[in-house]
Design an enzyme around this catalytic site. Structure first.
Site, PDB file in Angstrom:
ATOM      1  CD1 TRP A 433      -3.042   1.373   0.684  1.00 42.23           C
ATOM      2  CD2 TRP A 433      -1.487   2.535   1.815  1.00 42.23           C
ATOM      3  NE1 TRP A 433      -3.531   2.655   0.883  1.00 42.23           N
ATOM      4  CE2 TRP A 433      -2.594   3.386   1.565  1.00 42.23           C
ATOM      5  CE3 TRP A 433      -0.383   3.039   2.496  1.00 42.23           C
ATOM      6  CZ2 TRP A 433      -2.632   4.715   1.998  1.00 42.23           C
ATOM      7  CZ3 TRP A 433      -0.404   4.367   2.922  1.00 42.23           C
ATOM      8  CH2 TRP A 433      -1.521   5.194   2.676  1.00 42.23           C
ATOM      9  CE1 TYR A 437      -2.068   8.385  -0.797  1.00 39.72           C
ATOM     10  CE2 TYR A 437       0.026   9.039   0.189  1.00 39.72           C
ATOM     11  CZ  TYR A 437      -1.291   9.324  -0.129  1.00 39.72           C
ATOM     12  OH  TYR A 437      -1.843  10.533   0.230  1.00 39.72           O
ATOM     13  CG  ASP A 453      -7.040   2.799   0.264  1.00 35.40           C
ATOM     14  OD1 ASP A 453      -6.236   3.339   1.034  1.00 35.40           O
ATOM     15  OD2 ASP A 453      -8.183   3.233   0.027  1.00 35.40           O
TER      16      ASP A 453
END
Length: 496
Positions: A433, A437, A453
């Site tokens: 994640w 990101y 997410d």
């Protein structure tokens, strides 16, 4: 109407001429028009009288127009146009050429050394001969011609919009000497740098430049994103005036240049107005590049909306918020792991209050810099723990800071995405994640997809699935190569 394909290209001259006649801002930066009777090339939005069709030649890139002997228009100023970024998941040659262009466009990819074809080829893992062939096939010019155009247009913007001395303009634009700069300027533009400054009128007070973008652009959504994450002392967002201001430190040639910047939007002209402090003059090209990335000014809405409009019809004006620095974004991403935006902002505020360097600015609410990598690399676990940061995130923050401080990790748009994500995940506390990101916002990868997410699962309606991440990944296949934009649209739709 489509006047060119998403990838390189076959321009359709008649369609381009229609866009030129309409002064359609959606095509700004996607092609340039050379006028044979004047020897000048313009943007599609130029306000001069439309030339006759038989006098027009159309080019994908400014470098092609200059290679064909055309000079940039002093009125519409091609250096203000948003760049044309193409993405592919199939054409290996196109991927290589565009990655090379991204590296040439990214000042921070080269530290203190000037890029060469040999160094560029080595960075990409190919021979310089192969790189030249692929690049010229894709763009119609050599890598050095492309770089020369970028440097000259950067210099032209600084001459027209700032009062920087010509010597300083030459150096910050990438020229080793003023003599070489003057010679290149005279050869390509037929006048000296000082003549261009006179032609452009008197310089503005302070350092102010304009940066173009293509509509539609949801300004309120972009500023709202930054407002919800704003750290007091570092940044402030004025939603009513559609503006943002913040502090910034940029390292260049072994020196730290710190100051502040403020941005506002000129909606009628489809431009962002950037004002930078005196302390950032010497690194203005880097600042401009970072601001373009932060506000995603080079996005091509037509190409993105063609893939995403059916699934997210209300998101056509949304962009992917970037960052002024990849290192700062990475630290803030770690702080935001598995907690709310408000909770992450609280932790970031404590971090800045404890470790951020004080700075004086004319903006009353701006008085701190985000903590440098060198400072956080030396942070003791107890000091971070006292701020409410759990042990796993302490290790991740210190690991990122040390890697950036040691220059073993770079986080900017010129980085190899796959290699950088792998390097990130080898650091403690960094998983899929966080790496995705960071790739989405700092590396400017348009196809990043943080499949794990939770907010994304909810927005896509797969939160109840046995394997929600797998379901989200499967749903995203139709959105390639624009999944970063799909994520933003999904988040925005869930919150609106």
């Amino acid at each position: 109407m489509t006047c060119m394909t998403t990838l390189a290209s076959t321009l359709q001259p008649d369609a381009c001429y229609l866009a030129l006649k309409a002064r359609d801002a959606r095509f700004d930066g996607r092609f340039f028009t050379g006028v044979t009777t004047t020897g000048i090339y313009c943007r599609p939005v130029c306000r001069v009288r439309t030339p006759k069709r038989e006098n027009c030649r159309f080019f994908d890139h400014a470098a092609q127009a200059e290679s064909a002997g055309f000079r940039p228009c002093l009125r519409c100023r091609p250096e203000l146009a948003p760049q044309s970024l193409a993405w592919s998941i199939q054409d290996a040659g196109s991927i290589l050429a565009h990655q090379a262009a991204r590296l040439l466009d990214e000042p921070e990819a080269w530290s203190d050394a000037a890029p060469t074809v040999e160094a560029l080829a080595a960075r990409l893992g190919v021979s310089d001969r192969h790189l030249r062939r692929i690049f010229e096939t894709q763009f119609g010019v050599s890598p050095l011609q492309y770089l020369q155009t970028r440097r000259l247009l950067t210099a032209k913007q600084l001459l027209a919009d700032t009062d920087l001395a010509v010597t300083q303009v030459a150096l910050v634009s990438g020229y080793a000497s003023v003599r070489r700069f003057n010679a290149a300027f005279a050869e390509h533009y037929g006048l000296s740098p000082t003549q261009l400054r006179k032609a452009g009128g008197s310089p503005t007070q302070g350092v102010e430049v304009r940066l173009g973008y293509r509509p539609p652009y949801d300004i309120d959504a972009m500023l709202g994103f930054f407002r919800d994450r704003a750290i007091a002392g570092v940044e402030t967002v004025d939603a009513a005036r559609r503006g943002l201001a913040r502090t910034l430190a940029v390292e260049s040639a072994g020196r730290i240049h710190s100051g502040w910047l403020a941005v506002s939007f000129d909606v009628e002209r489809h431009q962002l107005v950037l004002r930078a402090s005196e302390g950032l003059r010497a690194v203005l090209p880097q600042v401009i590049r970072r601001v373009r990335a932060m506000f995603d000014l080079d996005a091509d809405p037509d190409a993105i909306n063609a893939s995403l409009h059916e699934s997210f019809p209300k998101g056509d004006g949304l962009r992917v918020p970037g960052a002024l620095g990849g290192y700062e974004l990475a630290v803030r991403a770690v702080l935001g792991q598995q907690i709310t935006v408000a909770a992450a902002r609280t932790l970031a505020q404590r971090l800045v209050d404890r470790f951020g360097e004080k700075i004086e600015t004319p903006v009353a609410s701006l008085d701190r810099l985000f903590p440098s990598a060198q400072v956080l690399a030396r942070a003791e676990g107890d000091a971070l723990g006292q701020l409410g940061i759990v042990r796993q995130r302490q290790a991740a923050i210190v690991g990122i800071a040390r890697a950036v401080a040691d220059r073993t990790l770079q986080l900017h748009a010129g980085c190899d995405v796959e290699a950088t994500m792998l390097a990130l995940k080898q650091l403690p506390g960094i998983g899929d994640w966080t790496a995705s990101y960071i790739a989405m916002r700092a590396l400017r990868w348009p196809d990043a997809f943080p499949a794990g997410d939770v907010a994304l699962h909810k927005a896509l309606g797969v939160q109840g699935a046995k394997n929600a991440a797998r379901e989200a990944e499967a749903a995203s296949a139709a959105w390639k190569p624009w999944r970063s934009y799909a994520v933003i649209r999904a988040w925005y739709g869930a919150n609106s």
